[in-house]
Design a protein around this motif. Structure first.
Motif, PDB file in Angstrom:
ATOM      1  N   LEU A 178      11.287   2.694   2.739  1.00  0.00           N
ATOM      2  CA  LEU A 178      12.553   2.098   2.317  1.00  0.00           C
ATOM      3  C   LEU A 178      12.644   0.639   2.748  1.00  0.00           C
ATOM      4  O   LEU A 178      13.260  -0.188   2.052  1.00  0.00           O
ATOM      5  CB  LEU A 178      13.722   2.903   2.865  1.00  0.00           C
ATOM      6  N   ASP A 206      13.458  -2.625   0.411  1.00  0.00           N
ATOM      7  CA  ASP A 206      14.360  -3.727   0.767  1.00  0.00           C
ATOM      8  C   ASP A 206      13.648  -5.074   0.679  1.00  0.00           C
ATOM      9  O   ASP A 206      14.192  -6.048   0.150  1.00  0.00           O
ATOM     10  CB  ASP A 206      14.893  -3.533   2.187  1.00  0.00           C
ATOM     11  N   SER A 253      12.962  -6.149  -2.874  1.00  0.00           N
ATOM     12  CA  SER A 253      14.191  -6.517  -3.575  1.00  0.00           C
ATOM     13  C   SER A 253      14.623  -7.946  -3.290  1.00  0.00           C
ATOM     14  O   SER A 253      15.465  -8.494  -4.013  1.00  0.00           O
ATOM     15  CB  SER A 253      15.314  -5.547  -3.203  1.00  0.00           C
ATOM     16  N   ARG A 275      17.242   3.854  -5.120  1.00  0.00           N
ATOM     17  CA  ARG A 275      18.598   3.495  -4.700  1.00  0.00           C
ATOM     18  C   ARG A 275      18.611   2.181  -3.914  1.00  0.00           C
ATOM     19  O   ARG A 275      19.594   1.444  -3.946  1.00  0.00           O
ATOM     20  CB  ARG A 275      19.212   4.624  -3.881  1.00  0.00           C
ATOM     21  N   ARG A 276      17.508   1.883  -3.213  1.00  0.00           N
ATOM     22  CA  ARG A 276      17.424   0.654  -2.410  1.00  0.00           C
ATOM     23  C   ARG A 276      16.885  -0.537  -3.208  1.00  0.00           C
ATOM     24  O   ARG A 276      16.955  -1.673  -2.734  1.00  0.00           O
ATOM     25  CB  ARG A 276      16.522   0.907  -1.199  1.00  0.00           C
ATOM     26  N   GLU A 324      22.227   1.445  -3.396  1.00  0.00           N
ATOM     27  CA  GLU A 324      22.212   1.113  -1.956  1.00  0.00           C
ATOM     28  C   GLU A 324      21.459  -0.189  -1.705  1.00  0.00           C
ATOM     29  O   GLU A 324      20.994  -0.447  -0.596  1.00  0.00           O
ATOM     30  CB  GLU A 324      21.559   2.272  -1.180  1.00  0.00           C
ATOM     31  N   TYR A 325      21.373  -1.018  -2.727  1.00  0.00           N
ATOM     32  CA  TYR A 325      20.677  -2.299  -2.634  1.00  0.00           C
ATOM     33  C   TYR A 325      21.416  -3.214  -1.676  1.00  0.00           C
ATOM     34  O   TYR A 325      22.617  -3.447  -1.813  1.00  0.00           O
ATOM     35  CB  TYR A 325      20.596  -2.900  -4.044  1.00  0.00           C
ATOM     36  N   ALA A 326      20.693  -3.739  -0.710  1.00  0.00           N
ATOM     37  CA  ALA A 326      21.326  -4.539   0.352  1.00  0.00           C
ATOM     38  C   ALA A 326      21.905  -5.847  -0.169  1.00  0.00           C
ATOM     39  O   ALA A 326      22.817  -6.407   0.452  1.00  0.00           O
ATOM     40  CB  ALA A 326      20.300  -4.821   1.444  1.00  0.00           C
TER      41      ALA A 326
END
Length: 309
Positions: free
Chosen positions: A200, A204, A207, A255-256, A305-307
């Motif tokens: 994960l 992140d 992304s 989701r991330r 749930e993308y930061a």
């Protein structure tokens, strides 16, 4: 993003650049790799066996144009109006003298119905002069550079003898996008020593980059590789996920992941005679059907749930 699918897929990405059907045709142009010829290392990445992803028509004994023509024959029976992308896939397809590279790319583009290039390479094998050439080429035809990155965790990159760092990947992606070239990366899920948190963290990290596409697949343990030998003697341990468990990992990754990045695939299928594990007994489309059903059941949405949102 497709609401029905729950994520941005490669077909949706291609539809922004082409009106009709487009199919990649894999090419083996006879390249080697700096991690094999001694300039970076020898023996290559510990998981690597190129027999696992070269189609029958993809043989370096044939010219680039011959491989493309044979690939076209394979696909054109079903879709006579199909257009094609020449996918320079095997080993490191930017690793060579500039004039030789240009000749190979332009040979591919001279084949009828070939409308662009997808170039697979490493993040430490992209000189600025080649990016300048590809930038000019991309003004006329579709060009996507795909970097094999595998993970954002440098300790893992060392374990698998990758020969580059995550920082190399960040630099290559940023330089590629600075030249206005479409850019993707390839990742392997389940590399030795990595936890779900590590995977994960890669989602992140990915992304934060100006990427167009990402390609995922499960770690496959292949006969004759150094990793297979390491696992056999107990030097390394790898995750032994079921297909359902791996799907859950993929959904957590989605989701991330930034919703701006198209996902080309989640799974790969190596020849049965070479594959040690995982043996799920599923065709790629069967796996994808299971994954899509799981997305629907869980209402998973890419980037939820993308930061960076």
């Amino acid at each position: 993003m497709s609401i029905e699918k729950g994520y941005s897929d490669f077909a949706e990405f291609l539809s922004k650049h082409f009106q009709g059907k487009v199919q990649k045709i894999s090419i083996n142009a006879g390249f080697t790799c700096p991690n094999r010829d001694g300039s970076k290392g020898k023996g290559g990445c510990t998981y690597c066996n190129n027999q696992t992803f070269n189609p029958d028509y993809c043989r370096p004994v044939m010219s680039v144009s011959e491989q493309l023509e044979q690939g076209k024959q394979f696909f054109a029976r079903k879709y006579p109006q199909m257009k094609y992308l020449a996918y320079f896939q095997a080993y490191t397809n930017t690793y060579g003298e500039l004039q030789k590279l240009k000749a190979l790319y332009e040979e591919a583009l001279a084949v009828d119905d070939v409308v662009g290039l997808v170039i697979g390479t490493r993040p430490d094998c992209m000189p600025d002069e080649l990016l300048e050439y590809l930038e000019e080429l991309s003004k006329k035809v579709f060009v996507l550079v795909e970097y094999g990155v595998e993970t954002s965790k440098n300790a893992t990159l060392e374990i698998i003898n990758r020969g580059h760092t995550w920082e190399d990947a960040v630099d290559a992606v940023n330089r590629t996008k600075a030249h206005n070239i479409l850019c993707g990366i390839h990742l392997i899920i389940g590399l030795p020593g990595e936890t779900i948190d590590d995977i994960l963290a890669t989602a992140d990290a990915v992304s934060t980059l100006p990427l167009d596409t990402v390609k995922l697949h499960q770690l496959q343990l292949i006969r004759g590789t150094r990793m297979a030998q390491q696992v056999e003697v107990g030097e390394l341990a790898i995750m032994q996920w079921s297909a359902e468990e791996y799907i859950d990992v993929c959904l957590a990754f989605l989701r991330r992941l930034s919703p701006e990045i198209a996902v080309e695939r989640f799974v790969s299928q190596s020849p049965a005679e070479l594959l040690i594990s995982p043996k799920w007994g599923l065709k790629n489309y069967e796996f994808t059907n299971l994954l899509m059903n799981r997305i629907r059941v869980t209402s998973t949405r890419q980037g939820s749930e993308y930061a960076g949102k």
